[in-house]
Write a protein that holds these residues in place. Structure first.
Motif, short mmCIF file in Angstrom:
data_model
loop_
_atom_site.label_atom_id
_atom_site.label_comp_id
_atom_site.label_asym_id
_atom_site.label_seq_id
_atom_site.Cartn_x
_atom_site.Cartn_y
_atom_site.Cartn_z
N ALA A 159 0.83 -1.20 0.00
CA ALA A 159 0.00 0.00 0.00
C ALA A 159 0.87 1.25 0.00
O ALA A 159 0.59 2.22 -0.72
N ALA A 160 1.93 1.23 0.80
CA ALA A 160 2.83 2.39 0.86
C ALA A 160 3.50 2.63 -0.48
O ALA A 160 3.62 3.77 -0.94
N LYS A 161 3.95 1.55 -1.13
CA LYS A 161 4.58 1.68 -2.45
C LYS A 161 3.61 2.25 -3.46
O LYS A 161 3.97 3.11 -4.28
N ALA A 162 2.37 1.78 -3.43
CA ALA A 162 1.37 2.26 -4.38
C ALA A 162 1.07 3.73 -4.21
O ALA A 162 0.73 4.43 -5.17
N LEU A 163 1.20 4.22 -2.98
CA LEU A 163 0.89 5.62 -2.68
C LEU A 163 2.15 6.48 -2.53
O LEU A 163 2.07 7.65 -2.12
N PHE A 164 3.32 5.88 -2.85
CA PHE A 164 4.59 6.61 -2.83
C PHE A 164 4.88 7.24 -1.46
O PHE A 164 5.23 8.42 -1.34
N THR A 165 4.70 6.43 -0.44
CA THR A 165 4.99 6.89 0.91
C THR A 165 5.64 5.76 1.69
O THR A 165 5.98 4.72 1.13
N SER A 166 5.82 5.93 2.99
CA SER A 166 6.49 4.92 3.80
C SER A 166 5.50 4.03 4.53
O SER A 166 4.40 4.48 4.90
N GLN A 167 5.90 2.80 4.78
CA GLN A 167 5.02 1.86 5.49
C GLN A 167 4.72 2.32 6.92
O GLN A 167 3.56 2.28 7.36
N PRO A 168 5.73 2.80 7.68
CA PRO A 168 5.41 3.29 9.03
C PRO A 168 4.42 4.46 9.01
O PRO A 168 3.57 4.57 9.89
N GLY A 169 4.53 5.30 7.98
CA GLY A 169 3.60 6.43 7.87
C GLY A 169 2.18 5.98 7.64
O GLY A 169 1.23 6.54 8.21
N VAL A 170 2.00 4.96 6.81
CA VAL A 170 0.67 4.41 6.56
C VAL A 170 0.10 3.80 7.83
O VAL A 170 -1.05 4.04 8.21
N SER A 171 0.92 3.00 8.52
CA SER A 171 0.47 2.34 9.75
C SER A 171 0.07 3.36 10.82
O SER A 171 -0.98 3.23 11.46
N LYS A 172 0.88 4.40 10.97
CA LYS A 172 0.59 5.42 11.97
C LYS A 172 -0.70 6.16 11.65
O LYS A 172 -1.52 6.42 12.54
N ALA A 173 -0.89 6.50 10.37
CA ALA A 173 -2.09 7.25 9.98
C ALA A 173 -3.35 6.43 10.23
O ALA A 173 -4.38 6.97 10.66
N ILE A 174 -3.29 5.13 9.96
CA ILE A 174 -4.46 4.27 10.17
C ILE A 174 -4.78 4.17 11.66
O ILE A 174 -5.94 4.26 12.08
N ILE A 175 -3.74 4.01 12.49
CA ILE A 175 -3.95 3.93 13.94
C ILE A 175 -4.54 5.24 14.47
O ILE A 175 -5.46 5.23 15.31
N GLU A 176 -4.06 6.37 13.97
CA GLU A 176 -4.60 7.67 14.40
C GLU A 176 -6.06 7.81 14.01
O GLU A 176 -6.87 8.36 14.77
N LEU A 177 -6.43 7.31 12.82
CA LEU A 177 -7.83 7.38 12.40
C LEU A 177 -8.69 6.48 13.29
O LEU A 177 -9.80 6.87 13.69
N GLU A 178 -8.20 5.30 13.62
CA GLU A 178 -8.94 4.41 14.51
C GLU A 178 -9.14 5.05 15.88
O GLU A 178 -10.23 4.96 16.47
N ASP A 179 -8.10 5.69 16.40
CA ASP A 179 -8.21 6.36 17.70
C ASP A 179 -9.25 7.46 17.66
O ASP A 179 -10.05 7.63 18.61
N GLU A 180 -9.28 8.22 16.56
CA GLU A 180 -10.24 9.31 16.45
C GLU A 180 -11.67 8.81 16.34
O GLU A 180 -12.59 9.39 16.92
N LEU A 181 -11.84 7.70 15.61
CA LEU A 181 -13.19 7.14 15.44
C LEU A 181 -13.62 6.31 16.65
O LEU A 181 -14.81 6.08 16.84
N GLY A 182 -12.66 5.83 17.43
CA GLY A 182 -12.99 5.04 18.61
C GLY A 182 -13.29 3.59 18.32
O GLY A 182 -13.83 2.88 19.18
N VAL A 183 -12.95 3.11 17.14
CA VAL A 183 -13.16 1.70 16.78
C VAL A 183 -11.96 1.22 15.98
O VAL A 183 -11.23 2.01 15.37
#
Length: 313
Positions: free
Chosen positions: A22-46
């Protein structure tokens, strides 16, 4: 929450939950993708994803609902971009048509010749593939239009509009004995080695069904994805061919003869597909009407408005 997080979630699903891909497809880093998803989950509460250790494995039940909302939001964002592009450049841009070899080779040349005369600044690309690949390109915004006989009519998320009807032709060498038959039967065809389409293409399911209904075993010695290959092997004497009616050109195919066999295999419909909820630029409507004159802009817009009962073709 932000659009980057939404794109990361969607791409993680598209890449079968592989965050590195996913990170390669979006031209970004894997840790960045993982962190962003976790932050979204924290904000949504699920939790959006089920995890095994540090790896994501599947969508949770709330994750499935969230993904649907994300898909809608990102589709709307893409629509906004296209609206801006359309009004800024009414007669230019890129236009990608996903289709099969037969449509690209035989159905599109006249249409695209006229289209490019009207829109010389539009850069047209033809992306060829199997019907399932074509539908996938459309759904993932890699194509503006999909054209195929099989595979898109019942695809979720695709609005399939009837383009034109056609029937199969039997292709034989110039002196073949079947040319003297008054009416070809399935039993007649069962006596000869056959060359026809791969199972995913051009009405092959109707060919198989016709033989099964008559309890005749078809001796299919070669399957191909396009009519040119089929005709080539008929010409060298390997067997007789069954192709789409649009794929025979008496002027070019001078060493072959065509026999109508629509009475055996019935009618087929080539569909033109657009993504549900997509924004179509003005020149796309023109292309659709050139391809099938009954598909006016009004008809297409009605079909895309989720009220198919209100339109007739």
């Amino acid at each position: 929450m932000n659009l980057h997080q939404f794109r990361f979630v969607r791409e993680a699903v598209r890449q079968q939950f592989n965050l590195t891909s996913a990170a390669k497809a979006l031209f970004t880093s894997q840790p960045g993708v993982s962190k962003a998803i976790i932050e979204l989950e924290d904000e949504l509460g699920v939790e959006i994803f089920r995890r095994h250790g540090k790896r994501i494995r599947a969508l949770t039940e709330p994750g499935k609902r969230i993904l649907l909302s994300i898909e809608r939001i990102l589709d709307e964002v893409e629509t906004l971009k296209r609206v801006g592009q359309d009004f800024a450049t009414q007669d230019q841009g890129s236009f990608v048509i996903a289709t099969t070899h037969t449509q690209a080779r035989y159905a599109l040349p006249k249409v695209l010749t006229e289209f490019t005369k009207r829109f010389p600044k539009v850069r047209v690309s033809i992306a060829q593939g199997s019907p399932s690949q074509i539908a996938d390109m459309l759904l993932h915004d890699a194509a503006d239009i999909a054209i195929a006989t099989e595979g898109i009519a019942n695809c979720e998320g695709v609005i399939a509009l009837p383009g034109y009807q056609w029937q199969h032709l039997l292709i034989v060498p110039v002196n073949h004995p079947l040319l003297s038959s008054r009416s070809i039967t399935i039993e007649d065809l069962g006596k000869y080695p056959l060359i026809t389409y791969d199972k995913a293409f051009a009405g092959r399911n109707k060919i198989d069904a016709a033989f099964a209904q008559r309890n005749v075993q078809a001796d299919i010695i070669l399957e191909a994805i396009d009519a040119d290959v089929i005709k080539t092997y008929v010409e060298v004497g390997m067997g007789i061919g069954i192709v789409a009616g649009v794929a025979f050109d008496a002027e070019r195919d001078r060493n072959l003869r065509a026999i109508p066999v629509g009475h055996l295999f019935g009618n087929n419909v080539t569909h033109l597909g657009v993504k549900q909820g997509a924004y179509l630029r003005s020149f796309v409507f023109t292309f659709i009407e050139l391809f099938s004159p009954t598909l006016t802009k009004k008809i297409v817009e009605q079909a895309m408005s989720n009220t198919p009962e209100n339109y007739q073709i």
